[in-house]
Write an enzyme that holds these catalytic residues in place. Sequence first.
Site, PDB file in Angstrom:
ATOM      1  N   HIS A 174       0.822  -1.221   0.000  1.00 17.24           N
ATOM      2  CA  HIS A 174       0.000   0.000   0.000  1.00 17.24           C
ATOM      3  C   HIS A 174       0.855   1.269   0.000  1.00 17.24           C
ATOM      4  O   HIS A 174       0.300   2.370   0.097  1.00 17.24           O
ATOM      5  CB  HIS A 174      -0.933   0.029   1.213  1.00 17.24           C
ATOM      6  CG  HIS A 174      -1.876  -1.131   1.284  1.00 17.24           C
ATOM      7  ND1 HIS A 174      -2.672  -1.519   0.229  1.00 17.24           N
ATOM      8  CD2 HIS A 174      -2.135  -2.022   2.291  1.00 17.24           C
ATOM      9  CE1 HIS A 174      -3.390  -2.591   0.582  1.00 17.24           C
ATOM     10  NE2 HIS A 174      -3.074  -2.907   1.822  1.00 17.24           N
ATOM     11  N   ASP A 187      -4.368 -13.206   4.898  1.00 15.24           N
ATOM     12  CA  ASP A 187      -5.615 -12.539   5.298  1.00 15.24           C
ATOM     13  C   ASP A 187      -6.792 -12.918   4.393  1.00 15.24           C
ATOM     14  O   ASP A 187      -7.885 -12.383   4.531  1.00 15.24           O
ATOM     15  CB  ASP A 187      -5.455 -11.010   5.446  1.00 15.24           C
ATOM     16  CG  ASP A 187      -4.608 -10.376   4.367  1.00 15.24           C
ATOM     17  OD1 ASP A 187      -4.328 -11.052   3.358  1.00 15.24           O
ATOM     18  OD2 ASP A 187      -4.235  -9.192   4.526  1.00 15.24           O
ATOM     19  N   HIS A 221      -5.852  -7.805   0.350  1.00 16.14           N
ATOM     20  CA  HIS A 221      -6.051  -6.403  -0.043  1.00 16.14           C
ATOM     21  C   HIS A 221      -5.358  -6.124  -1.383  1.00 16.14           C
ATOM     22  O   HIS A 221      -4.275  -6.649  -1.640  1.00 16.14           O
ATOM     23  CB  HIS A 221      -5.505  -5.478   1.054  1.00 16.14           C
ATOM     24  CG  HIS A 221      -6.128  -5.737   2.396  1.00 16.14           C
ATOM     25  ND1 HIS A 221      -5.502  -6.484   3.372  1.00 16.14           N
ATOM     26  CD2 HIS A 221      -7.342  -5.379   2.877  1.00 16.14           C
ATOM     27  CE1 HIS A 221      -6.310  -6.565   4.423  1.00 16.14           C
ATOM     28  NE2 HIS A 221      -7.432  -5.915   4.148  1.00 16.14           N
TER      29      HIS A 221
HETATM   30 ZN    ZN Z   1      -3.638  -7.460   3.535  1.00 13.42          ZN
END
Ligand code: ZN
Length: 310
Positions: free
Chosen positions: A125, A239, A164
């Site tokens: 990120h 995750d 993500h």
């Molecule tokens: Zn993640």
Amino acid sequence: MAELLPLVYHPIYSDFPLPDGHRYPLQKYRMLKEHIESDVQMHSAVAFVEPASLNPSRLKSIHRPEYVDALLAGSLPLAKMRRIGFPWSEALLRRSLTSLGGTLDTVQQAMECGIAIHLTGGYHHAHYDFGSGFCLFNDLILAATEALTYPGIERVLIVDCDVHHGDGTAALAVDNSQIITLSIHSEKNFPSRKPPSDIDIGLPNGTDSESYLHHFCPMLTLALAQYQPDFVIYDAGVDIHTDDELGYLNVCSDGILERDRFVLTQCRTLDIPVAAVIGGGYRTEQEKLVPLHANLISAALSVTAFGANQ
Ligand SMILES: [Zn+2]
């Protein structure tokens, strides 16, 4: 002499100050290392490598120099630190630079041994001039640029299986035809804005193991055939697990193991070196993350002859 699987680790990974109740699973890195040490068979097949801290000047080739300087000096505005999600501290910077050095060491070890694993990493990120979602600097892009300095490495594929989307990685690689990005993620999850990767697979909430592998495996095979990378960087985030507190998918532990095995087998078959990072995984009971991340080590040992006396 048996060849051993390199695992890059430093005690600082679990050692920087966080407020009580912070979401970041600070202790999982230490717990994972202890788990490996307690498993006699696994421990006999691996070699721990302690990384050196990265010289921060290296970061200015991929991040805005003013952003790097402000983070190093602790002068980044509070709102931008909040977006990263950590309070600033000298220890945070030390930890961050050591883990970036660790991802680079993982690249070097992978070049030598075929597979190497970093027991942290996956800061996907982090963008050119801002960090977010617990990511200060983008180690995956740094690793890709490092791999491209090796003779014969013309193209690198980043396979991002964290739940993500790899937004920072996608944005940083957008104009670089030598870095190919693949992200398979939960479509309705953080980050809300998802700049396009070369290949994006956005999955609906509740996707189970069978459906996950059904989407992922053919796409990885296709990416390897189409782009013919000379090196793979693999973010093996767990995750995607059904009990993860920040993911919305329903993949089980065996599904994660199968995913990890598939990536490593494909690369092994094509003789492509792989540098893997363990990526995300979020549970209040951090010890429950340990067997999920240990799947990656089991997968690496199952597809190679590491630890076998020959
Ligand atoms: Zn993640």
